[in-house]
Design a protein around this motif. Structure first.
Motif, PDB file in Angstrom:
ATOM      1  N   ASP A 128     -19.044  -0.508   2.904  1.00 34.94           N
ATOM      2  CA  ASP A 128     -18.252  -1.383   2.414  1.00 34.94           C
ATOM      3  C   ASP A 128     -17.003  -0.980   1.906  1.00 34.94           C
ATOM      4  O   ASP A 128     -15.760  -1.333   2.069  1.00 34.94           O
ATOM      5  CB  ASP A 128     -19.015  -2.407   1.724  1.00 34.94           C
ATOM      6  N   GLU A 129     -17.101   0.072   0.839  1.00 35.92           N
ATOM      7  CA  GLU A 129     -16.059   0.396   0.106  1.00 35.92           C
ATOM      8  C   GLU A 129     -14.945   1.311   0.893  1.00 35.92           C
ATOM      9  O   GLU A 129     -13.921   0.973   0.728  1.00 35.92           O
ATOM     10  CB  GLU A 129     -16.520   1.302  -1.202  1.00 35.92           C
ATOM     11  N   GLY A 130     -15.702   2.174   1.832  1.00 39.22           N
ATOM     12  CA  GLY A 130     -14.896   2.970   2.663  1.00 39.22           C
ATOM     13  C   GLY A 130     -14.036   1.925   3.682  1.00 39.22           C
ATOM     14  O   GLY A 130     -12.925   2.230   3.747  1.00 39.22           O
ATOM     15  N   LEU A 131     -14.465   0.772   4.115  1.00 37.97           N
ATOM     16  CA  LEU A 131     -13.914  -0.106   4.946  1.00 37.97           C
ATOM     17  C   LEU A 131     -12.524  -0.606   4.108  1.00 37.97           C
ATOM     18  O   LEU A 131     -11.541  -0.678   4.766  1.00 37.97           O
ATOM     19  CB  LEU A 131     -14.828  -1.219   5.669  1.00 37.97           C
ATOM     20  N   ASP A 132     -12.852  -0.950   2.964  1.00 37.03           N
ATOM     21  CA  ASP A 132     -11.745  -1.626   1.921  1.00 37.03           C
ATOM     22  C   ASP A 132     -10.705  -0.558   2.171  1.00 37.03           C
ATOM     23  O   ASP A 132      -9.524  -0.824   2.061  1.00 37.03           O
ATOM     24  CB  ASP A 132     -12.366  -2.094   0.914  1.00 37.03           C
ATOM     25  N   VAL A 133     -10.968   0.494   1.735  1.00 41.53           N
ATOM     26  CA  VAL A 133      -9.827   1.577   1.693  1.00 41.53           C
ATOM     27  C   VAL A 133      -9.055   1.776   3.079  1.00 41.53           C
ATOM     28  O   VAL A 133      -7.933   1.935   3.136  1.00 41.53           O
ATOM     29  CB  VAL A 133     -10.483   3.119   1.221  1.00 41.53           C
ATOM     30  N   VAL A 134      -9.935   2.012   4.172  1.00 43.68           N
ATOM     31  CA  VAL A 134      -9.384   2.077   5.497  1.00 43.68           C
ATOM     32  C   VAL A 134      -8.635   0.930   5.694  1.00 43.68           C
ATOM     33  O   VAL A 134      -7.248   1.201   6.365  1.00 43.68           O
ATOM     34  CB  VAL A 134     -10.453   2.459   6.443  1.00 43.68           C
ATOM     35  N   LEU A 135      -9.038  -0.477   5.587  1.00 41.91           N
ATOM     36  CA  LEU A 135      -8.253  -1.381   6.120  1.00 41.91           C
ATOM     37  C   LEU A 135      -6.834  -1.579   5.004  1.00 41.91           C
ATOM     38  O   LEU A 135      -5.873  -1.966   5.660  1.00 41.91           O
ATOM     39  CB  LEU A 135      -9.123  -2.604   5.545  1.00 41.91           C
ATOM     40  N   ASP A 136      -7.027  -1.322   4.036  1.00 39.65           N
ATOM     41  CA  ASP A 136      -6.030  -1.141   2.839  1.00 39.65           C
ATOM     42  C   ASP A 136      -4.913  -0.233   3.625  1.00 39.65           C
ATOM     43  O   ASP A 136      -3.718  -0.542   3.626  1.00 39.65           O
ATOM     44  CB  ASP A 136      -6.598  -0.960   1.651  1.00 39.65           C
ATOM     45  N   ARG A 137      -5.108   1.094   4.041  1.00 37.18           N
ATOM     46  CA  ARG A 137      -4.280   1.732   4.508  1.00 37.18           C
ATOM     47  C   ARG A 137      -3.856   1.298   5.766  1.00 37.18           C
ATOM     48  O   ARG A 137      -2.554   1.559   6.118  1.00 37.18           O
ATOM     49  CB  ARG A 137      -4.928   3.143   4.863  1.00 37.18           C
ATOM     50  N   ILE A 189      -3.445  -1.719   6.891  1.00 35.17           N
ATOM     51  CA  ILE A 189      -2.480  -2.707   6.418  1.00 35.17           C
ATOM     52  C   ILE A 189      -1.135  -2.355   5.812  1.00 35.17           C
ATOM     53  O   ILE A 189      -0.014  -2.807   6.333  1.00 35.17           O
ATOM     54  CB  ILE A 189      -3.236  -3.711   5.482  1.00 35.17           C
ATOM     55  N   ARG A 190      -0.904  -1.357   5.067  1.00 32.99           N
ATOM     56  CA  ARG A 190      -0.148  -0.710   4.436  1.00 32.99           C
ATOM     57  C   ARG A 190       1.053  -0.087   5.730  1.00 32.99           C
ATOM     58  O   ARG A 190       1.938  -0.041   5.497  1.00 32.99           O
ATOM     59  CB  ARG A 190      -0.310   0.113   3.507  1.00 32.99           C
ATOM     60  N   ARG A 191       0.177   0.466   6.499  1.00 37.21           N
ATOM     61  CA  ARG A 191       0.895   1.257   7.491  1.00 37.21           C
ATOM     62  C   ARG A 191       1.568   0.109   8.700  1.00 37.21           C
ATOM     63  O   ARG A 191       2.058   0.771   9.730  1.00 37.21           O
ATOM     64  CB  ARG A 191       0.125   2.464   8.353  1.00 37.21           C
ATOM     65  N   GLY A 192       1.012  -1.032   8.582  1.00 40.69           N
ATOM     66  CA  GLY A 192       1.447  -2.075   9.635  1.00 40.69           C
ATOM     67  C   GLY A 192       0.522  -1.945  10.933  1.00 40.69           C
ATOM     68  O   GLY A 192       1.150  -2.248  11.894  1.00 40.69           O
TER      69      GLY A 192
END
Length: 145
Positions: A26-35, A37-40
């Motif tokens: 869960d926590e790793g997915l949040d980090v990956v998704l945030d990245r 999203i930031r990268r478009g």
């Protein structure tokens, strides 16, 4: 892996991704998704569903970003070319400070050949020379050998 999973299965939710990719958690997915999203690369639609951005847009954005970075690096490197003028000025100044004792003047073909013989005795590298005459005489070729 997350981006590719969303491309292959656009209907998947974050919970589905965690189930499909347990190594992320869960926590790793949040980090990956945030990245992502930031990268478009991923966007969240109006219903909070994840959607992968079309690959051609992602790749185009990545190429543009990389080219911008490379251009900035190239500009930084090229901006140091001003040093050439400064270093050449230092070199010219150094040449101007030479004394007559540091420069050996050799006149006459016999003295030039004798000096070359002396220098080549201690040489450990190749020496190349040029001659302004269009054709070399047999004597010059023989002496050079």
């Amino acid at each position: 892996m997350v981006y590719r999973s969303l491309l292959r299965h656009p209907e998947r939710s974050a919970a589905d991704l965690v189930a499909d990719l347990p190594i992320i958690g869960d926590e790793g997915l949040d980090v990956v998704l945030d990245r992502l999203i930031r990268r478009g690369m991923v966007r969240i639609d109006t219903e909070d569903h994840l959607a992968a951005v079309e690959p051609e847009h992602v790749i185009d954005r990545m190429i543009t970003s990389r080219l911008k970075t490379l251009q900035e690096q190239l500009q930084e490197v090229l901006s140091s070319r001003y040093l050439i003028d400064d270093l050449q000025a230092d070199q010219q100044e150094g040449h101007g400070q030479r004394t007559q004792e540091e420069i050996t003047r050799i006149e006459g073909l016999d003295q030039v050949r004798a000096r070359i013989d002396d220098l080549t005795f201690f040489t450990h590298r190749e020496i190349l020379c040029t001659q302004s005459a269009a054709a070399l005489s047999e004597e010059a070729i023989s002496a050079a050998r």
